[in-house]
Design a protein around this motif. Structure first.
Motif, PDB file in Angstrom:
ATOM      1  N   THR A 141      -1.888   1.009 -10.142  1.00 62.06           N
ATOM      2  CA  THR A 141      -3.044   1.900 -10.234  1.00 62.06           C
ATOM      3  C   THR A 141      -2.625   3.326  -9.915  1.00 62.06           C
ATOM      4  O   THR A 141      -1.851   3.557  -8.984  1.00 62.06           O
ATOM      5  CB  THR A 141      -4.135   1.467  -9.231  1.00 62.06           C
ATOM      6  OG1 THR A 141      -4.447   0.092  -9.443  1.00 62.06           O
ATOM      7  CG2 THR A 141      -5.390   2.289  -9.372  1.00 62.06           C
ATOM      8  N   ASP A 142      -3.137   4.289 -10.670  1.00 57.43           N
ATOM      9  CA  ASP A 142      -2.892   5.701 -10.367  1.00 57.43           C
ATOM     10  C   ASP A 142      -3.577   6.057  -9.055  1.00 57.43           C
ATOM     11  O   ASP A 142      -4.671   5.575  -8.758  1.00 57.43           O
ATOM     12  CB  ASP A 142      -3.460   6.590 -11.471  1.00 57.43           C
ATOM     13  CG  ASP A 142      -2.746   6.410 -12.796  1.00 57.43           C
ATOM     14  OD1 ASP A 142      -1.558   6.042 -12.777  1.00 57.43           O
ATOM     15  OD2 ASP A 142      -3.382   6.641 -13.835  1.00 57.43           O
ATOM     16  N   TRP A 143      -2.961   6.957  -8.283  1.00 56.99           N
ATOM     17  CA  TRP A 143      -3.520   7.344  -6.980  1.00 56.99           C
ATOM     18  C   TRP A 143      -4.966   7.807  -7.057  1.00 56.99           C
ATOM     19  O   TRP A 143      -5.776   7.409  -6.226  1.00 56.99           O
ATOM     20  CB  TRP A 143      -2.660   8.415  -6.305  1.00 56.99           C
ATOM     21  CG  TRP A 143      -1.518   7.822  -5.557  1.00 56.99           C
ATOM     22  CD1 TRP A 143      -0.213   7.851  -5.919  1.00 56.99           C
ATOM     23  CD2 TRP A 143      -1.561   7.069  -4.344  1.00 56.99           C
ATOM     24  NE1 TRP A 143       0.547   7.165  -5.003  1.00 56.99           N
ATOM     25  CE2 TRP A 143      -0.260   6.682  -4.024  1.00 56.99           C
ATOM     26  CE3 TRP A 143      -2.590   6.688  -3.488  1.00 56.99           C
ATOM     27  CZ2 TRP A 143       0.056   5.942  -2.881  1.00 56.99           C
ATOM     28  CZ3 TRP A 143      -2.295   5.947  -2.360  1.00 56.99           C
ATOM     29  CH2 TRP A 143      -0.982   5.582  -2.067  1.00 56.99           C
TER      30      TRP A 143
END
Length: 65
Positions: free
Chosen positions: A26-28
């Motif tokens: 997951t992207d931050w």
């Protein structure tokens, strides 16, 4: 069957582990307290209770990686 009650320290560690797993895929900006809570089987307010903020949760996850 209800989930085993953990101490605050145990729950914090469990949430960090769940966050580390999610961070791999997951992207931050999309790594929310709600997603970490769902991955650990608890509510989002509990994550805020333990960490105080999304920023603090992200900091703990980064430190554990």
């Amino acid at each position: 069957m209800p989930k085993k009650l953990l101490t605050k320290a145990e729950r914090k560690e469990s949430l960090i582990k769940a966050g580390v797993k999610l961070a791999k895929t997951t992207d931050w900006p999309k790594l929310s307290c709600a997603k970490v809570a769902e991955a650990d089987g608890v509510s989002a307010p509990l994550v805020f209770h333990i960490f105080g903020s999304r920023k603090a949760l992200h900091k703990a996850i980064k430190a554990a990686q």
